[in-house]
Scaffold this active site. Structure first.
Site, short mmCIF file in Angstrom:
data_model
loop_
_atom_site.label_atom_id
_atom_site.label_comp_id
_atom_site.label_asym_id
_atom_site.label_seq_id
_atom_site.Cartn_x
_atom_site.Cartn_y
_atom_site.Cartn_z
N LYS A 49 1.39 -6.37 5.54
CA LYS A 49 2.33 -5.28 5.24
C LYS A 49 3.66 -5.86 4.79
CE LYS A 49 0.16 -2.25 8.61
NZ LYS A 49 0.11 -1.82 10.01
N GLN A 93 3.06 -1.37 15.72
CA GLN A 93 1.68 -1.81 15.48
C GLN A 93 0.85 -1.58 16.75
OE1 GLN A 93 0.38 -2.99 12.45
NE2 GLN A 93 -1.57 -2.82 13.52
N ASP A 116 4.01 6.48 9.98
CA ASP A 116 2.56 6.72 10.01
C ASP A 116 2.21 8.07 10.63
OD1 ASP A 116 0.03 6.06 9.28
OD2 ASP A 116 -0.31 4.57 10.83
#
Ligand code: NAP
Length: 286
Positions: A49, A93, A116
């Site tokens: 990422k 994460q 997200d």
């Protein structure tokens, strides 16, 4: 032979256009990723990422904590990022270690920086059929991929195998939002193959080899979200690709299908959050 849903090609196209938009900005978007512990898969995802973000001109920082970090320290860091005007997008994460209350950590993220769509606010809006600040990366990437190939979900039977908060459930909600007739399957589903065979579009997000030739409908569309290593260390997905591709009309490969689209969505979402914060205009969310 099925048409391959080429996630790599579409990712490259999306990122090329996104870079042009980012090049026009004097102040660049910033993505902060929190990584707890050293889970090798998480470290790999986070590094990928960061690399992709930097190529686009997105400022990317990875904030690392040891696996035994106290929850309070994580929460304080997130609050600091929430208050930092230079940070536009925050990603924690997953997975987090057992001793950490995952939902508490996620819900500490300002929904405007929730890249997200993990927070209860954004997830709740998605479930209520309202617009979250941004849509969850993997389902968003799948819809972008289907759109690219002109696959319309309106009125179609969409079967999603998997009901995780990360993929299966938001995918089902977003397909419903596209006016599909959606069936969500999971480990308690009876007669799975009877259901998958009704799918015009089958989306599998399980993490084990499951979808065989006799479980798909002729000329249907198959999207494979699963990604894992088999006993020989080979990267593969949920679908028996070589057999299934002879039956269906479109199929996504692993690797090279949904994975690259998830990264593309993360970059798009970072940019979209930046734009929302800069303009402070969001049609649906006030
Ligand atoms: P997860 O949280 O483990 O969820 C797996 C789901 O599959 C669960 O809902 C489970 O049902 C269901 N399931 C398990 N065995 C089943 C069976 N035999 N029949 C029907 N359903 C079954 O996993 P996840 O986070 O959603 O991820 C799924 C896969 O997608 C993994 O391989 C992951 O690595 C991959 N993934 C890929 C991307 C990408 O960008 N390509 C992104 C995210 C995830 P229950 O709920 O009943 O347990």
């Amino acid at each position: 032979m099925a048409v391959i849903l080429d996630g790599k090609a579409l990712r490259d196209k999306i990122l090329l256009n996104l870079k042009k938009d980012i090049d026009l900005l004097t102040e660049k978007p910033k993505l902060s990723v929190i990584l707890v512990g050293e889970n090798p898969a998480s470290v790999l995802y986070v590094n990928n990422k960061k690399k992709t973000a930097e190529k686009l001109g997105i400022i990317s920082e990875v904030i690392k904590f040891p696996a035994d970090v106290e929850e309070e320290i994580l929460l304080d860091k997130i609050k600091e990022l929430n208050n930092d005007d230079k940070v536009n997008a925050i990603l924690v994460q997953l997975p987090l270690p057992e001793h950490i209350n995952k939902q508490k950590v996620i819900d500490t993220i300002n929904p405007k920086k929730d890249v997200d769509c993990f927070t209860s606010v954004n997830y709740g809006r998605l479930a209520a059929g309202l617009k979250p600040y941004v849509y969850p990366c993997t389902p968003k990437g799948i819809l972008l991929l289907l759109d690219e190939y002109g696959i319309d979900l309106d009125g179609k039977n969409v079967v999603v195998v998997g009901r995780s908060n990360l993929v299966g459930k938001p995918m089902s909600l977003m397909a419903l939002g596209r006016n599909a007739t959606v069936t969500t399957c999971h480990s308690h589903t009876k007669n799975l193959s009877g259901i998958t065979k009704t799918a015009d579009v089958l989306i599998s997000a399980v993490g084990e080899v499951l979808i065989e030739e006799n479980m798909v409908r002729e000329n249907s569309v198959v999207v494979d979200v699963g990604i894992f290593r088999d006993e020989n260390g080979k990267v593969r997905g949920d679908v028996e690709f070589n057999d299934v591709e002879n039956v269906v009309s479109y199929i996504s490969p692993v690797p090279g299908g949904v994975g690259p689209m998830t990264i593309a969505s993360l970059m798009l979402n970072t940019y979209e959050l930046y734009m929302v914060q800069k303009s402070e205009v969001h049609s649906d969310l006030k």
